[in-house]
Design an enzyme around this catalytic site. Structure first.
Site, PDB file in Angstrom:
ATOM      1  N   ASN A 126       3.704   9.816  17.238  1.00 40.16           N
ATOM      2  CA  ASN A 126       2.454   9.359  17.852  1.00 40.16           C
ATOM      3  C   ASN A 126       1.703   8.379  16.948  1.00 40.16           C
ATOM      4  N   GLN A 170      12.420  21.365  12.924  1.00 44.88           N
ATOM      5  CA  GLN A 170      12.591  22.477  13.868  1.00 44.88           C
ATOM      6  C   GLN A 170      13.946  23.144  13.716  1.00 44.88           C
ATOM      7  N   THR A 188      11.741  22.363  21.842  1.00 40.00           N
ATOM      8  CA  THR A 188      12.865  22.327  22.800  1.00 40.00           C
ATOM      9  C   THR A 188      13.485  20.935  22.930  1.00 40.00           C
ATOM     10  N   CYS A 224       2.477  -0.966   4.187  1.00 39.60           N
ATOM     11  CA  CYS A 224       1.978  -2.278   4.617  1.00 39.60           C
ATOM     12  C   CYS A 224       1.799  -3.171   3.395  1.00 39.60           C
ATOM     13  N   PHE A 232      -3.583  10.892   4.212  1.00 41.50           N
ATOM     14  CA  PHE A 232      -2.131  10.967   4.232  1.00 41.50           C
ATOM     15  C   PHE A 232      -1.746  12.348   3.714  1.00 41.50           C
ATOM     16  N   ASP A 279       3.321   6.264   3.761  1.00 40.81           N
ATOM     17  CA  ASP A 279       4.689   5.879   3.437  1.00 40.81           C
ATOM     18  C   ASP A 279       5.238   4.725   4.263  1.00 40.81           C
ATOM     19  N   CYS A 283       0.851  -1.193   0.000  1.00 38.28           N
ATOM     20  CA  CYS A 283       0.000   0.000   0.000  1.00 38.28           C
ATOM     21  C   CYS A 283       0.888   1.245   0.000  1.00 38.28           C
TER      22      CYS A 283
HETATM   23  N1  LIG Z   1      -3.178   8.799   9.241  1.00 36.97           N
HETATM   24  C1  LIG Z   1      -1.996   9.302   8.943  1.00 36.97           C
HETATM   25  N2  LIG Z   1      -0.886   8.702   9.407  1.00 36.97           N
HETATM   26  C2  LIG Z   1       0.332   9.195   9.100  1.00 36.97           C
HETATM   27  C3  LIG Z   1       0.489  10.318   8.258  1.00 36.97           C
HETATM   28  C4  LIG Z   1      -0.696  10.965   7.803  1.00 36.97           C
HETATM   29  O1  LIG Z   1      -0.654  11.997   7.119  1.00 36.97           O
HETATM   30  N3  LIG Z   1      -1.908  10.433   8.175  1.00 36.97           N
HETATM   31  N4  LIG Z   1       1.743  10.770   7.924  1.00 36.97           N
HETATM   32  C5  LIG Z   1       2.856   9.865   8.127  1.00 36.97           C
HETATM   33  C6  LIG Z   1       4.098  10.654   8.104  1.00 36.97           C
HETATM   34  S1  LIG Z   1       4.821  10.979   6.607  1.00 36.97           S
HETATM   35  C7  LIG Z   1       4.658  11.110   9.212  1.00 36.97           C
HETATM   36  S2  LIG Z   1       6.023  12.088   9.089  1.00 36.97           S
HETATM   37  C8  LIG Z   1       4.150  10.718  10.519  1.00 36.97           C
HETATM   38  C9  LIG Z   1       4.022  11.879  11.452  1.00 36.97           C
HETATM   39  O2  LIG Z   1       3.238  11.506  12.553  1.00 36.97           O
HETATM   40  P1  LIG Z   1       3.748  11.707  14.000  1.00 36.97           P
HETATM   41  O3  LIG Z   1       5.135  11.261  14.113  1.00 36.97           O
HETATM   42  O4  LIG Z   1       2.824  11.057  14.925  1.00 36.97           O
HETATM   43  O5  LIG Z   1       3.729  13.294  14.079  1.00 36.97           O
HETATM   44  P2  LIG Z   1       2.545  14.330  14.267  1.00 36.97           P
HETATM   45  O6  LIG Z   1       1.225  13.626  14.217  1.00 36.97           O
HETATM   46  O7  LIG Z   1       2.746  15.453  13.352  1.00 36.97           O
HETATM   47  O8  LIG Z   1       2.779  14.894  15.731  1.00 36.97           O
HETATM   48  C10 LIG Z   1       2.987  13.994  16.798  1.00 36.97           C
HETATM   49  C11 LIG Z   1       3.031  14.706  18.118  1.00 36.97           C
HETATM   50  O9  LIG Z   1       4.079  15.661  18.185  1.00 36.97           O
HETATM   51  C12 LIG Z   1       3.707  16.610  19.167  1.00 36.97           C
HETATM   52  N5  LIG Z   1       4.581  17.783  19.055  1.00 36.97           N
HETATM   53  C13 LIG Z   1       4.344  18.950  18.423  1.00 36.97           C
HETATM   54  N6  LIG Z   1       5.419  19.771  18.527  1.00 36.97           N
HETATM   55  C14 LIG Z   1       6.364  19.095  19.232  1.00 36.97           C
HETATM   56  C15 LIG Z   1       7.694  19.401  19.641  1.00 36.97           C
HETATM   57  O10 LIG Z   1       8.243  20.446  19.357  1.00 36.97           O
HETATM   58  N7  LIG Z   1       8.353  18.437  20.331  1.00 36.97           N
HETATM   59  C16 LIG Z   1       7.787  17.231  20.659  1.00 36.97           C
HETATM   60  N8  LIG Z   1       8.513  16.351  21.321  1.00 36.97           N
HETATM   61  N9  LIG Z   1       6.513  16.936  20.293  1.00 36.97           N
HETATM   62  C17 LIG Z   1       5.827  17.842  19.568  1.00 36.97           C
HETATM   63  C18 LIG Z   1       2.237  16.824  18.895  1.00 36.97           C
HETATM   64  O11 LIG Z   1       1.574  17.269  20.060  1.00 36.97           O
HETATM   65  C19 LIG Z   1       1.757  15.442  18.464  1.00 36.97           C
HETATM   66  O12 LIG Z   1       1.101  14.760  19.483  1.00 36.97           O
HETATM   67  O13 LIG Z   1       2.855  10.155  10.428  1.00 36.97           O
HETATM   68  C20 LIG Z   1       2.725   9.162   9.462  1.00 36.97           C
HETATM   69  N10 LIG Z   1       1.433   8.597   9.631  1.00 36.97           N
HETATM   70  N1  LIG Z   2       3.970  22.585   5.152  1.00 32.69           N
HETATM   71  C1  LIG Z   2       4.258  21.326   5.412  1.00 32.69           C
HETATM   72  N2  LIG Z   2       4.989  20.627   4.545  1.00 32.69           N
HETATM   73  C2  LIG Z   2       5.260  19.316   4.778  1.00 32.69           C
HETATM   74  C3  LIG Z   2       4.844  18.669   5.963  1.00 32.69           C
HETATM   75  C4  LIG Z   2       4.089  19.450   6.900  1.00 32.69           C
HETATM   76  O1  LIG Z   2       3.687  18.960   7.965  1.00 32.69           O
HETATM   77  N3  LIG Z   2       3.815  20.756   6.579  1.00 32.69           N
HETATM   78  N4  LIG Z   2       5.140  17.362   6.164  1.00 32.69           N
HETATM   79  C5  LIG Z   2       6.287  16.817   5.485  1.00 32.69           C
HETATM   80  C6  LIG Z   2       6.282  15.351   5.555  1.00 32.69           C
HETATM   81  S1  LIG Z   2       6.456  14.645   7.111  1.00 32.69           S
HETATM   82  C7  LIG Z   2       6.198  14.567   4.464  1.00 32.69           C
HETATM   83  S2  LIG Z   2       6.372  12.877   4.626  1.00 32.69           S
HETATM   84  C8  LIG Z   2       5.994  15.136   3.111  1.00 32.69           C
HETATM   85  C9  LIG Z   2       4.979  14.370   2.293  1.00 32.69           C
HETATM   86  O2  LIG Z   2       4.970  14.842   1.007  1.00 32.69           O
HETATM   87  P1  LIG Z   2       4.226  14.002  -0.140  1.00 32.69           P
HETATM   88  O3  LIG Z   2       4.597  12.584  -0.070  1.00 32.69           O
HETATM   89  O4  LIG Z   2       4.491  14.701  -1.407  1.00 32.69           O
HETATM   90  O5  LIG Z   2       2.732  14.070   0.339  1.00 32.69           O
HETATM   91  P2  LIG Z   2       1.321  14.165  -0.263  1.00 32.69           P
HETATM   92  O6  LIG Z   2       0.726  15.398   0.221  1.00 32.69           O
HETATM   93  O7  LIG Z   2       0.656  12.884   0.062  1.00 32.69           O
HETATM   94  O8  LIG Z   2       1.443  14.304  -1.839  1.00 32.69           O
HETATM   95  C10 LIG Z   2       1.542  13.204  -2.649  1.00 32.69           C
HETATM   96  C11 LIG Z   2       0.818  13.440  -3.965  1.00 32.69           C
HETATM   97  O9  LIG Z   2       1.022  12.294  -4.782  1.00 32.69           O
HETATM   98  C12 LIG Z   2      -0.183  11.900  -5.398  1.00 32.69           C
HETATM   99  N5  LIG Z   2      -0.100  10.446  -5.600  1.00 32.69           N
HETATM  100  C13 LIG Z   2      -0.480   9.461  -4.782  1.00 32.69           C
HETATM  101  N6  LIG Z   2      -0.229   8.260  -5.314  1.00 32.69           N
HETATM  102  C14 LIG Z   2       0.332   8.487  -6.522  1.00 32.69           C
HETATM  103  C15 LIG Z   2       0.835   7.639  -7.547  1.00 32.69           C
HETATM  104  O10 LIG Z   2       0.817   6.420  -7.432  1.00 32.69           O
HETATM  105  N7  LIG Z   2       1.369   8.239  -8.647  1.00 32.69           N
HETATM  106  C16 LIG Z   2       1.409   9.585  -8.757  1.00 32.69           C
HETATM  107  N8  LIG Z   2       1.980  10.096  -9.846  1.00 32.69           N
HETATM  108  N9  LIG Z   2       0.947  10.415  -7.807  1.00 32.69           N
HETATM  109  C17 LIG Z   2       0.423   9.876  -6.710  1.00 32.69           C
HETATM  110  C18 LIG Z   2      -1.253  12.310  -4.436  1.00 32.69           C
HETATM  111  O11 LIG Z   2      -2.462  12.529  -5.135  1.00 32.69           O
HETATM  112  C19 LIG Z   2      -0.679  13.562  -3.792  1.00 32.69           C
HETATM  113  O12 LIG Z   2      -1.107  14.717  -4.429  1.00 32.69           O
HETATM  114  O13 LIG Z   2       5.556  16.482   3.224  1.00 32.69           O
HETATM  115  C20 LIG Z   2       6.382  17.264   4.031  1.00 32.69           C
HETATM  116  N10 LIG Z   2       5.974  18.627   3.866  1.00 32.69           N
HETATM  117  S1  SF4 Z   3      -0.928   2.346   7.544  1.00 34.11           S
HETATM  118 FE1  SF4 Z   3      -2.767   2.340   6.214  1.00 34.11          FE
HETATM  119  S2  SF4 Z   3      -2.357   3.814   4.561  1.00 34.11           S
HETATM  120 FE2  SF4 Z   3      -0.401   3.327   5.554  1.00 34.11          FE
HETATM  121  S3  SF4 Z   3       0.457   1.673   4.280  1.00 34.11           S
HETATM  122 FE3  SF4 Z   3      -0.660   0.720   6.005  1.00 34.11          FE
HETATM  123  S4  SF4 Z   3      -2.722   0.352   5.193  1.00 34.11           S
HETATM  124 FE4  SF4 Z   3      -1.736   1.805   3.796  1.00 34.11          FE
HETATM  125 MO   LIG Z   4       6.608  12.354   6.926  1.00 33.78          MO
END
Ligand SMILES: Nc1nc2c(c(=O)[nH]1)N[C@H]1C(S)=C(S)[C@@H](COP(=O)(O)OP(=O)(O)OC[C@H]3O[C@@H](n4cnc5c(=O)[nH]c(N)nc54)[C@H](O)[C@@H]3O)O[C@H]1N2
Ligand SMILES: Nc1nc2c(c(=O)[nH]1)N[C@H]1C(S)=C(S)[C@@H](COP(=O)(O)OP(=O)(O)OC[C@H]3O[C@@H](n4cnc5c(=O)[nH]c(N)nc54)[C@H](O)[C@@H]3O)O[C@H]1N2
Ligand code: SF4
Ligand SMILES: [Mo]
Length: 746
Positions: A183, A310, A230, A30, A616, A27, A23
């Site tokens: 988290n 940060q 911090t 699974c 996501f 990222d 999936c």
């Molecule tokens: N459903 C769903 N799952 C995801 C994603 C999604 O978009 N949707 N994204 C995936 C991706 S790419 C990522 S990067 C992860 C991110 O997911 P997580 O690692 O869980 O990060 P966040 O949900 O942004 O924030 C987690 C916690 O950080 C706390 N926090 C905020 N600021 C600070 C700080 O300065 N220090 C500390 N220690 N804590 C702070 C917030 O209160 C929050 O509870 O999730 C992944 N999982």
């Molecule tokens: N301002 C801000 N910027 C951030 C973050 C934030 O919290 N704030 N988080 C950061 C983090 S932790 C991460 S991991 C990144 C995530 O950055 P991205 O991985 O770029 O996250 P998405 O927003 O899911 O954008 C992915 C795009 O790809 C498209 N897509 C999905 N599947 C496919 C496919 O199979 N083929 C093609 N061609 N397109 C597809 C979706 O429709 C979507 O528009 O962003 C980072 N940037």
């Molecule tokens: S946690 Fe959910 S969205 Fe992420 S790879 Fe697994 S099944 Fe797909």
């Molecule tokens: Mo991320």
């Protein structure tokens, strides 16, 4: 085609198929099962191996709703009318590729190859196999950026400074888990959530550092509610306790670490009363947590996105690395394992052909001078040690190790400083909303001569393109995933159904472009299966054989490998004092840097994040089954702050910083820390496509608020400060553009 479709309808028996899928909706990748009927994806369900069956969330099961969606892009589009106006004509894939190649050639001939940039995210497009880097390296452009610049990619790059690779927790054996904000939940990074749950059931301790009472904090043995931003100071406090109380692994430090005394001197600048004052956490709790971690005999600090977004990012990530090392948790059972490349699968690092890019072009990589840590500048320093220890000079770990700095790239695109960038290709990334300073990114995109978006839906970024090419999705292609060289596990993903006729995989896109641009000999593979055969050739197998014999392979971890090879750093040891940072004229020791402080005008500390279960990142706001679970963006505030401001639950407010203003609903939360505001990432409103400019991309997106000014950037890598920047909240109304939204309550 029409005739064939009719014939198949007449058939009495239906063709049912069940295949393995990795999936890519999020990222973590699974492995699931896809059930298709008559060439159409019907259901996506849990794994048939009970050990893996819990690794699925409701985004994964919603895959058919995404892959069969009526609004999925199916035909290449060419812009007619103004950029961003969303007016298109349909053209064929071949015509689109011909025109794109000609235009790109024109631009690179006039401005040089570095005028071409790519922004991508490899996990969802999945099957790029570094063909994008290969193409750019052959063409001569170093300006490749990715969403992982703000995620695990930059963490991987910084880990390499200290011990040469990016570790993965030994979840199955650890006795203590430390979550810096991270988290994971049942529907957010589900496999990690499950790993934490299993470890806790075995008795592992859980320490959570989070300003909020997060889901993980609720379960934790110790919860330190530090002030946002911090984390580096907190780690220095832990080291103070560990050093003062001699809780470190003396043997490992003596034999395998460089610069321990210098580190001790630096740490002595952070007595616990200072750390208490910076973090807002009681010194006794800080000491207690540090002791539990250091004495656990097998403890892990899993990767977290909190420290890669940060102002003290580089130091905070280095501090995690240093904590792992001095407590003897590196490359040991129950600690964190250093994987290396899978010897049976040619790594992307090799497919990318980084040696083909000249040193002169590498030095033009934007960020090379100001923020070099994940640019080619450090990659080149690490080449020799990486080759010695891991068998290949480049390690593109989590796609983050040799990229341009996004902020520098958008500045160049917008202003021409230090040189022009005139073509941007966006593949599987919603660029406009996915970095800091959305106004600047818009300016940057508006200043391009050629934008190509490879997408599955019409995002705000795609709307700004000249050409939009429809992508395939994970049920429509074959793949073997290697977790971007973070782990060396190989996971099978099978094509279940055919993609739309005019859609391409990113592999096809780069191959077809490469061949048109004179690089045919470097794009010899005619299909993904050919390329997979090549990648597997080191283990004398083809994709067809892999598919028949195996769905997942993970070489058993080996521990303490450094005893034979040393670490992949210039000294061969763990560099507590970083020789690389010293060479680059940065502080070689970790430190804490205070972010811009709240004041009268902007009194709150704002952090972005707390991922939403149904989405996501910027995706899925158009998928009804998911959007209905979270129809609107919410600002979290503590009840005391809410009543001081005179707000009410559910009221629409504006959140404002000097960079911009967004709207969202107030959600009063006891679990918030006072003085803090949470803004979610990635909101836009696909349902407003024909009413609001760029589908409402500027209404609620966190990227509008985050600054890319120097005072908000980490020095070494230039990552923006998303965790604790000043902002203010004021009353507002439901934004007019959302008045007709079917998802939003009035
Ligand atoms: N459903 C769903 N799952 C995801 C994603 C999604 O978009 N949707 N994204 C995936 C991706 S790419 C990522 S990067 C992860 C991110 O997911 P997580 O690692 O869980 O990060 P966040 O949900 O942004 O924030 C987690 C916690 O950080 C706390 N926090 C905020 N600021 C600070 C700080 O300065 N220090 C500390 N220690 N804590 C702070 C917030 O209160 C929050 O509870 O999730 C992944 N999982
Ligand atoms: N301002 C801000 N910027 C951030 C973050 C934030 O919290 N704030 N988080 C950061 C983090 S932790 C991460 S991991 C990144 C995530 O950055 P991205 O991985 O770029 O996250 P998405 O927003 O899911 O954008 C992915 C795009 O790809 C498209 N897509 C999905 N599947 C496919 C496919 O199979 N083929 C093609 N061609 N397109 C597809 C979706 O429709 C979507 O528009 O962003 C980072 N940037
Ligand atoms: S946690 Fe959910 S969205 Fe992420 S790879 Fe697994 S099944 Fe797909
Ligand atoms: Mo991320």
């Amino acid at each position: 085609l029409g005739g064939m479709a009719k014939m198949s309808k007449k058939r009495i028996s239906v063709e049912k198929k069940s295949t393995y899928s990795v999936c890519t909706i999020c990222d973590i990748g699974c492995q699931l099962r896809t059930e298709s009927i008559d060439g159409r994806v019907n259901r996506v369900v849990a794994h048939d191996n009970p050990m893996l069956a819990r690794n699925i969330c409701y985004k994964g099961t919603a895959a058919p709703h995404i892959h069969n969606h009526a609004e999925r892009l199916r035909v290449p589009l060419k812009r007619v009318g103004e950029r961003g106006e969303d007016n298109w004509e349909e053209i064929s894939y071949e015509q689109a590729m011909d025109e794109i190649a000609v235009k790109l050639k024109g631009i690179t001939d006039s401005f040089g190859p570095e005028a071409f940039a790519v922004s991508t995210s490899g996990w969802n497009t999945q099957t790029t196999h570094s063909m994008d880097r290969r193409f750019m390296n052959l063409l001569g452009s170093p300006n490749w950026i990715s969403g992982v610049a703000l995620c695990a990619g930059n963490t991987a790059a910084v880990n390499r400074l200290t011990y040469g690779w990016f570790p993965m927790p030994d979840w199955g054996n650890t006795n203590c888990i430390v979550l810096f904000g991270h988290n994971p939940r049942k529907h957010s990074w589900t496999p990690i959530y499950n790993s934490i749950k299993s470890a806790r059931a075995r008795g592992a301790k859980l320490i959570v550092l989070d300003p909020r009472v997060s889901d993980q904090a609720e379960q934790a043995d110790v919860h330190l509610r530090l002030r946002a931003g911090t984390d580096a100071a907190m780690c220095l406090g832990w080291l103070k306790v560990i050093i003062d109380e001699r809780l470190y692994d003396r043997d490992f430090v003596n034999h395998w670490c460089e610069g321990f005394e210098a580190l001790c001197d630096r740490v002595s600048e952070y007595p616990l009363d200072r750390v208490e004052q910076i973090t807002g956490v009681d010194r006794n709790h800080i000491a207690e947590a540090a002791r539990i971690y250091a004495k656990a005999n097998g403890a892990v600090i899993p990767w977290t996105p909190i420290t890669d977004q940060q102002i003290s990012s580089t130091s905070a990530i280095r501090l995690h690395s240093i904590l792992r090392a001095v407590t003897g948790n590196l490359d040991v059972v129950g600690g964190e394992t250093l994987g290396g490349f899978n010897p049976g699968y040619i790594p992307e690092s090799e497919l990318a052909l980084h040696d083909r890019l000249s040193n002169e072009q590498k030095a033009k990589q934007l960020g090379f001078d100001d923020h070099p840590v994940f640019t080619y500048r450090v990659a080149e320093i690490l080449k020799e040690p990486t080759n010695k220890v891991w068998g290949f000079p480049y390690a593109d770990l989590v796609m983050g190790c040799h990229m341009a700095n996004p902020t520098n790239v958008f500045r160049a695109m917008a202003t021409g400083d230090p040189y022009q960038i005139k073509a941007l290709f966006v593949l599987g990334n919603n660029t406009l909303l996915s970095y800091a300073n959305q106004h600047q990114i818009l300016k940057a995109l508006n200043n391009q001569e050629l934008i190509v978006a490879h997408e599955i839906f019409m995002t705000p970024t795609a709307m700004l393109a000249d050409y939009v090419l429809p992508g395939d999705v994970f049920t429509e292609r074959n793949h073997i995933a290697d977790s971007w060289s973070w782990t060396n596990r190989l996971t099978l993903s099978q094509k279940a159904v055919e993609p739309p006729v005019q859609a391409s995989s990113t592999f096809e896109f780069w191959t077809d472009l490469g061949r048109r641009m004179g690089f045919a000999e470097h794009f010899p593979w005619d299909s993904l299966e050919d390329l997979l055969d090549y990648r597997l050739s080191r283990s004398n197998r083809t994709f067809a054989q892999f598919e028949q014999t195996s769905y997942m392979e993970a070489p058993a971890p080996k521990f303490r490998k450094y005893r034979k090879t040393g670490f992949a750093t210039p000294s061969g040891k763990v560099e507590l004092y970083s020789s690389i940072l010293a060479d680059l004229n940065f502080d070689p020791l970790p430190y804490y840097r205070e972010g811009p402080s709240p004041d009268k005008k902007y009194p709150y500390l704002v952090f972005t994040g707390v991922r939403e279960d149904p989405f996501f990142q910027t995706g899925q706001r158009n998928i009804s089954v998911l959007r209905s679970r979270c129809p609107e963006p919410k600002l979290y505030m503590h009840p005391i702050d809410v009543s001081r401001e005179g707000f009410e639950e559910g009221e629409w407010v504006n959140l404002e910083t000097p960079s911009g203003k967004v709207s969202a609903r107030i959600s009063v939360q006891e679990s918030m820390k006072e003085g803090h505001v949470r803004v979610p990432h990635g909101w836009w409103y696909p349902e407003t496509r024909f009413e609001a400019p760029l589908s409402g991309a500027f209404i609620s997106s966190d990227a509008v608020l985050c600054s890319d000014e120097d005072e908000f950037l980490d020095y070494e890598q230039g990552v923006p400060h998303f965790k604790g920047f000043p902002g203010r909240v004021t009353k507002s109304n439901l934004p007019r553009a959302l008045e007709n939204s079917a998802f939003i309550e009035r």
